[in-house]
Design a protein around this motif. Structure first.
Motif, PDB file in Angstrom:
ATOM      1  N   TRP A 195       1.901  -0.381  -4.916  1.00 61.00           N
ATOM      2  CA  TRP A 195       3.116  -0.688  -5.648  1.00 61.00           C
ATOM      3  C   TRP A 195       3.208  -2.202  -5.835  1.00 61.00           C
ATOM      4  CZ3 TRP A 195       6.166   2.280  -8.377  1.00 61.00           C
ATOM      5  CH2 TRP A 195       6.237   3.651  -8.087  1.00 61.00           C
ATOM      6  N   THR A 240      -9.560   7.052  -3.949  1.00 62.60           N
ATOM      7  CA  THR A 240      -8.660   6.052  -4.513  1.00 62.60           C
ATOM      8  C   THR A 240      -7.560   5.698  -3.512  1.00 62.60           C
ATOM      9  OG1 THR A 240      -7.213   7.716  -5.503  1.00 62.60           O
ATOM     10  CG2 THR A 240      -9.038   6.902  -6.858  1.00 62.60           C
ATOM     11  N   TYR A 241      -6.911   4.587  -3.774  1.00 55.78           N
ATOM     12  CA  TYR A 241      -5.721   4.221  -3.001  1.00 55.78           C
ATOM     13  C   TYR A 241      -4.688   3.637  -3.962  1.00 55.78           C
ATOM     14  CZ  TYR A 241      -7.315  -0.661  -3.199  1.00 55.78           C
ATOM     15  OH  TYR A 241      -7.708  -1.899  -3.627  1.00 55.78           O
ATOM     16  N   GLY A 242      -3.416   3.758  -3.615  1.00 53.24           N
ATOM     17  CA  GLY A 242      -2.353   3.325  -4.498  1.00 53.24           C
ATOM     18  C   GLY A 242      -1.669   2.059  -4.012  1.00 53.24           C
ATOM     19  N   ASN A 283       0.841  -1.186   0.000  1.00 51.00           N
ATOM     20  CA  ASN A 283       0.000   0.000   0.000  1.00 51.00           C
ATOM     21  C   ASN A 283       0.883   1.245   0.000  1.00 51.00           C
ATOM     22  OD1 ASN A 283      -1.750   2.151   0.759  1.00 51.00           O
ATOM     23  ND2 ASN A 283      -3.116   0.711   1.786  1.00 51.00           N
ATOM     24  N   SER A 284       0.662   2.138  -0.970  1.00 47.09           N
ATOM     25  CA  SER A 284       1.512   3.322  -1.089  1.00 47.09           C
ATOM     26  C   SER A 284       1.291   4.323   0.037  1.00 47.09           C
ATOM     27  CB  SER A 284       1.263   4.011  -2.437  1.00 47.09           C
ATOM     28  OG  SER A 284      -0.070   4.517  -2.505  1.00 47.09           O
ATOM     29  N   LYS A 285       0.267   4.131   0.837  1.00 42.62           N
ATOM     30  CA  LYS A 285       0.068   4.983   2.021  1.00 42.62           C
ATOM     31  C   LYS A 285       1.231   4.829   2.988  1.00 42.62           C
ATOM     32  CE  LYS A 285      -3.081   5.603   5.966  1.00 42.62           C
ATOM     33  NZ  LYS A 285      -4.362   5.153   6.580  1.00 42.62           N
ATOM     34  N   TYR A 332       3.232   1.083 -10.321  1.00 37.61           N
ATOM     35  CA  TYR A 332       2.294   1.724  -9.396  1.00 37.61           C
ATOM     36  C   TYR A 332       0.917   1.779 -10.042  1.00 37.61           C
ATOM     37  CZ  TYR A 332      -0.017   5.365  -6.653  1.00 37.61           C
ATOM     38  OH  TYR A 332      -0.897   6.056  -5.875  1.00 37.61           O
ATOM     39  N   ARG A 333      -0.120   1.398  -9.277  1.00 34.59           N
ATOM     40  CA  ARG A 333      -1.482   1.453  -9.775  1.00 34.59           C
ATOM     41  C   ARG A 333      -2.405   2.024  -8.708  1.00 34.59           C
ATOM     42  NH1 ARG A 333      -1.480  -4.401 -12.785  1.00 34.59           N
ATOM     43  NH2 ARG A 333      -0.389  -3.730 -14.666  1.00 34.59           N
ATOM     44  N   GLU A 334      -3.474   2.677  -9.174  1.00 36.79           N
ATOM     45  CA  GLU A 334      -4.477   3.215  -8.256  1.00 36.79           C
ATOM     46  C   GLU A 334      -5.807   2.514  -8.477  1.00 36.79           C
ATOM     47  OE1 GLU A 334      -4.722   7.457  -8.460  1.00 36.79           O
ATOM     48  OE2 GLU A 334      -2.906   7.710  -7.227  1.00 36.79           O
ATOM     49  N   TYR A 335      -6.555   2.378  -7.376  1.00 34.78           N
ATOM     50  CA  TYR A 335      -7.846   1.692  -7.403  1.00 34.78           C
ATOM     51  C   TYR A 335      -8.879   2.529  -6.664  1.00 34.78           C
ATOM     52  CZ  TYR A 335      -4.870  -2.287  -8.565  1.00 34.78           C
ATOM     53  OH  TYR A 335      -3.940  -3.117  -9.162  1.00 34.78           O
TER      54      TYR A 335
END
Length: 237
Positions: free
Chosen positions: A231, A227-229, A153-155, A210-213
């Motif tokens: 990796w 959204t959340y990112g 999770n990119s957070k 990297y992708r966002e959902y």
């Protein structure tokens, strides 16, 4: 003693590996199949994008029959539950009475699994349930398991984090608030060696993406990000 015919819900990650390790030592059960959900569009493990070829190499090294539940790219709950019902009905008809998971402390998920399985008369087993996650990850390493981070999770994490092999230094330097086992979805792993494998699984590290959902909708979704990112680190057989 008649052992309980059991299939294991195999994610390919560290929690699955440790839970299976303990289940195989439990003389009440005989584990006769590993089940994994696959994104049929990409031919990868649904949860974290692992290539199906590596999953097959992994289950072959465990030496337990494996099978797959193929899901479309973005299934809604109705499609997901239909596919799962078809799979567990087949397993029930094949004589399975129990199924096991690597869940640790997510109560809602455990209840959902138990309720869905009860509809077809299957019993759920959770070999590492309610274990302290900081102790679990150290036990995992002490047993000789090896695992690599394949998505995060990119957070909490950046690009450099994915593709990292977990060791004790890794655990000591996790950001505050991140569960040591990533049980809240902070990161996912691919387990490539350990006492349940007849051989290590060879791979090379590929591209990082990297992708966002879209975030799951909740009652208080107005105050949350839309959204959340994530990796991802591709592993190549």
């Amino acid at each position: 003693m008649n052992k309980l015919k059991t299939y294991f819900n195999w994610s390919s990650g560290k929690d699955s590996a440790l839970a299976l390790y303990h289940l195989l030592k439990d003389e009440r059960f005989t584990v006769e199949e590993l089940i994994t959900t696959i994104n049929s569009h990409y031919n990868r493990v649904s949860m974290h994008g692992l290539r199906k070829e590596l999953l097959i190499a992994q289950t072959e090294a465990i030496q337990i029959k494996s099978s797959f539940i193929e899901l479309p790219e973005m299934p809604d709950m109705a499609v997901y539950e239909q596919k799962m019902t078809e799979a567990v009905t087949r397993l029930k008809n094949d004589g399975f009475t129990h199924t096991a998971f690597g869940d640790i402390f997510l109560e809602d998920l455990k209840t959902y699994r138990e309720n869905q399985l009860a509809k077809v008369g299957l019993n759920a087993v959770f070999p590492i349930w309610k274990r302290v996650t900081a102790e679990l990850i150290h036990e995992f390493l002490d047993l000789g398991f090896k695992t690599i981070v394949v998505c995060a999770n990119s957070k909490y994490f950046g690009e450099d984090f994915v593709g990292t092999v977990i060791d004790k230094n890794f655990i000591d330097n996790l950001p505050e608030g991140v569960d040591p086992c990533g049980e809240n979805g902070e990161f996912h792993t691919f387990c490539f060696d350990g006492p349940i494998f007849k051989n290590p699984i060879p791979f090379t590290i590929g591209e990082k993406v990297y992708r966002e959902y879209d975030s799951p909708k909740t009652d208080n979704s107005q105050s949350e990000s839309d959204t959340y990112g994530v990796w991802y680190c591709d592993l190549i057989p």
